[in-house]
Scaffold this active site. Structure first.
Site, PDB file in Angstrom:
ATOM      1  N   LEU A 112      77.834  16.950  32.841  1.00 32.46           N
ATOM      2  CA  LEU A 112      78.896  15.944  33.011  1.00 32.46           C
ATOM      3  C   LEU A 112      78.893  15.407  34.445  1.00 32.46           C
ATOM      4  O   LEU A 112      79.860  15.492  35.171  1.00 32.46           O
ATOM      5  CB  LEU A 112      80.262  16.556  32.653  1.00 32.46           C
ATOM      6  CG  LEU A 112      81.375  15.555  32.342  1.00 32.46           C
ATOM      7  CD1 LEU A 112      81.110  14.817  31.037  1.00 32.46           C
ATOM      8  CD2 LEU A 112      82.726  16.247  32.288  1.00 32.46           C
ATOM      9  N   GLY A 113      77.747  14.855  34.825  1.00 32.15           N
ATOM     10  CA  GLY A 113      77.640  14.171  36.120  1.00 32.15           C
ATOM     11  C   GLY A 113      78.156  12.753  35.968  1.00 32.15           C
ATOM     12  O   GLY A 113      78.916  12.446  35.046  1.00 32.15           O
ATOM     13  N   ARG A 114      77.704  11.882  36.865  1.00 29.52           N
ATOM     14  CA  ARG A 114      78.170  10.495  36.828  1.00 29.52           C
ATOM     15  C   ARG A 114      77.866   9.849  35.481  1.00 29.52           C
ATOM     16  O   ARG A 114      78.711   9.187  34.878  1.00 29.52           O
ATOM     17  CB  ARG A 114      77.491   9.674  37.932  1.00 29.52           C
ATOM     18  CG  ARG A 114      77.974  10.008  39.317  1.00 29.52           C
ATOM     19  CD  ARG A 114      77.082   9.365  40.355  1.00 29.52           C
ATOM     20  NE  ARG A 114      75.883  10.151  40.523  1.00 29.52           N
ATOM     21  CZ  ARG A 114      75.443  10.625  41.689  1.00 29.52           C
ATOM     22  NH1 ARG A 114      76.090  10.337  42.795  1.00 29.52           N
ATOM     23  NH2 ARG A 114      74.350  11.356  41.768  1.00 29.52           N
ATOM     24  N   ILE A 115      76.641  10.041  34.986  1.00 32.90           N
ATOM     25  CA  ILE A 115      76.246   9.394  33.732  1.00 32.90           C
ATOM     26  C   ILE A 115      76.962  10.048  32.551  1.00 32.90           C
ATOM     27  O   ILE A 115      77.484   9.354  31.668  1.00 32.90           O
ATOM     28  CB  ILE A 115      74.710   9.421  33.581  1.00 32.90           C
ATOM     29  CG1 ILE A 115      74.075   8.522  34.659  1.00 32.90           C
ATOM     30  CG2 ILE A 115      74.294   8.962  32.185  1.00 32.90           C
ATOM     31  CD1 ILE A 115      72.559   8.608  34.750  1.00 32.90           C
TER      32      ILE A 115
ATOM     33  N   ARG B 176      65.761  13.479  30.449  1.00 33.53           N
ATOM     34  CA  ARG B 176      64.310  13.605  30.603  1.00 33.53           C
ATOM     35  C   ARG B 176      63.777  14.289  29.353  1.00 33.53           C
ATOM     36  O   ARG B 176      64.422  15.203  28.819  1.00 33.53           O
ATOM     37  CB  ARG B 176      63.962  14.466  31.828  1.00 33.53           C
ATOM     38  CG  ARG B 176      64.157  13.776  33.156  1.00 33.53           C
ATOM     39  CD  ARG B 176      63.143  12.652  33.388  1.00 33.53           C
ATOM     40  NE  ARG B 176      63.316  11.970  34.658  1.00 33.53           N
ATOM     41  CZ  ARG B 176      64.009  10.848  34.830  1.00 33.53           C
ATOM     42  NH1 ARG B 176      64.613  10.274  33.809  1.00 33.53           N
ATOM     43  NH2 ARG B 176      64.081  10.278  36.030  1.00 33.53           N
TER      44      ARG B 176
ATOM     45  N   ASP C  80      65.664   7.981  24.563  1.00 33.57           N
ATOM     46  CA  ASP C  80      65.126   7.037  25.547  1.00 33.57           C
ATOM     47  C   ASP C  80      63.983   7.677  26.324  1.00 33.57           C
ATOM     48  O   ASP C  80      63.252   6.986  27.028  1.00 33.57           O
ATOM     49  CB  ASP C  80      66.240   6.611  26.520  1.00 33.57           C
ATOM     50  CG  ASP C  80      65.777   5.539  27.502  1.00 33.57           C
ATOM     51  OD1 ASP C  80      65.062   4.610  27.078  1.00 33.57           O
ATOM     52  OD2 ASP C  80      66.115   5.631  28.699  1.00 33.57           O
TER      53      ASP C  80
ATOM     54  N   GLU D  64      55.257  10.237  28.344  1.00 34.01           N
ATOM     55  CA  GLU D  64      55.499   8.788  28.392  1.00 34.01           C
ATOM     56  C   GLU D  64      54.337   8.091  29.075  1.00 34.01           C
ATOM     57  O   GLU D  64      53.811   8.613  30.056  1.00 34.01           O
ATOM     58  CB  GLU D  64      56.789   8.498  29.175  1.00 34.01           C
ATOM     59  CG  GLU D  64      58.009   9.101  28.521  1.00 34.01           C
ATOM     60  CD  GLU D  64      59.281   8.931  29.355  1.00 34.01           C
ATOM     61  OE1 GLU D  64      59.251   8.196  30.360  1.00 34.01           O
ATOM     62  OE2 GLU D  64      60.289   9.534  28.997  1.00 34.01           O
TER      63      GLU D  64
ATOM     64  N   HIS E 116      62.123   4.379  27.342  1.00 31.61           N
ATOM     65  CA  HIS E 116      62.614   4.771  28.678  1.00 31.61           C
ATOM     66  C   HIS E 116      63.033   3.519  29.463  1.00 31.61           C
ATOM     67  O   HIS E 116      62.459   3.197  30.506  1.00 31.61           O
ATOM     68  CB  HIS E 116      61.576   5.582  29.468  1.00 31.61           C
ATOM     69  CG  HIS E 116      62.182   6.329  30.624  1.00 31.61           C
ATOM     70  ND1 HIS E 116      61.661   7.469  31.150  1.00 31.61           N
ATOM     71  CD2 HIS E 116      63.304   6.072  31.352  1.00 31.61           C
ATOM     72  CE1 HIS E 116      62.419   7.900  32.154  1.00 31.61           C
ATOM     73  NE2 HIS E 116      63.425   7.046  32.300  1.00 31.61           N
TER      74      HIS E 116
END
Ligand code: 8YV
Length: 313
Positions: free
Chosen positions: A152-155, A232, A256, A261, A279
């Site tokens: 639960l960071g900024r994103i 990731r 995503d 990748e 991504h």
């Protein structure tokens, strides 16, 4: 004397023009013979411009004896050898905050697309199946669903802020509880997965989170659940996820990011219950421009002897 910058990955044209005006750029990204370019300029290089995708490994750091700053476009820095930089006193900067909204939007887009089967339903309309076979099967609503967030960071918080008005109940896990945030903290990832209808992976990459979402967590989610990953590929045991999506042990996924990748596991092509995005969560003109500007501003601050704006180490 303009400082010499090694460009591993370019920024937006407007910001590249700013860099060209202030520095001497050496374009490793365009070099037909990267080894020859490095042999010629490696001693002069004091800064590197890169991205989260390309990173900077210990070997290249070693080849740049006068490197002082690495300015990366991207919030994630798992591809940059931070320990090697810190050991040499090399400053590393990233681009947090400016991409938060786009990444959170993408998580919600993938979530809705996976659960409301946007891609399959689009195909149903285009192919004429709708006219031939009648209404599309009923699906599951968002309101009342339990959404677990890993990190639960900024994103993660921006995703929660979007899911809450959609009627989702929210809980999270992470290294530490955030008492200032009202959502309930579940220290045990497996318990969170058992509870959740939807699990959103929004944690950072790197060795600490490698394989965090393993077969046991995927199985705790179950056949009705949706797994969303905008973090990731390495955070999820991809083989286990693909097997569970194939067998129906996991209901659906919206992704995503991937382990390999851009040449992702070809098994993904067969999975109809999975929505795939290349991504590209931060891939808007506005956000890529803001990320590029932060690269320029960090370099400017550094070379003017000021503190950098968004340090990593
Ligand atoms: C892109 C990202 O991969 O910010 C990140 O960590 O994953 C993305 O924004 C990339 O770094 C953009 O250049």
């Amino acid at each position: 004397m303009k400082p010499d910058i090694l460009v591993i990955w370019p920024n937006r044209p407007e910001q590249m023009a700013m860099l060209y005006a202030a520095y001497t750029l050496h374009r490793l990204d365009l070099a037909s013979d990267p080894g020859a370019l490095l042999a010629r300029v490696s001693d002069q290089i004091t800064a590197v411009v890169t991205t989260g995708g390309k990173g900077l490994d210990a070997e290249l750091i070693r080849q740049l004896p006068n490197l002082k700053i690495v300015a990366s476009s991207g919030v994630g820095y798992d591809t940059i050898d931070i320990a090697a930089c810190t050991e040499r006193g090399i400053v590393v900067t990233n681009t947090p905050d400016v991409l938060t909204d786009d990444v959170a939007d993408t998580a919600i887009m993938l979530l809705l697309a996976a659960r409301r089967q946007l891609v399959l339903a689009d195909r149903y309309v285009r192919s004429g199946d709708w006219g031939r076979n009648g209404p599309y099967p009923l699906l599951s609503a968002m309101r009342g669903k339990r959404l677990g967030i890993v990190g639960l960071g900024r994103i993660g918080q921006a995703i929660a802020a979007r899911a809450e008005p959609m009627g989702c109940e929210i809980a999270y896990t992470g290294r530490t509880a955030k008492p200032e945030i009202a959502y309930s903290f579940e220290p045990d990832l497996k318990s969170l997965a058992r509870w959740a209808d939807i699990l959103v992976v929004a944690t950072s990459g790197g060795p600490q989170t490698r394989g965090l979402i393993g077969a046991d967590i995927i199985s705790a989610l179950g056949p009705q659940a949706t797994l969303i990953n905008i973090a990731r590929g390495s955070v999820v045991d991809e083989k286990a996820m693909i097997a569970a999506l194939r067998s129906g042990d996991l209901g659906s996924a919206g992704l995503d990011v991937y382990c390999n990748e851009p040449d992702i596991d070809p098994e993904f092509r067969q999975l109809e219950n999975t929505v795939l995005y290349p991504h590209h969560a931060s891939g808007t003109f506005e956000t890529r421009g803001a990320m590029a500007q932060l690269v320029v501003d960090n370099l400017a601050a550094f070379f003017q002897g000021q503190p950098v704006l968004t340090p990593v180490n």
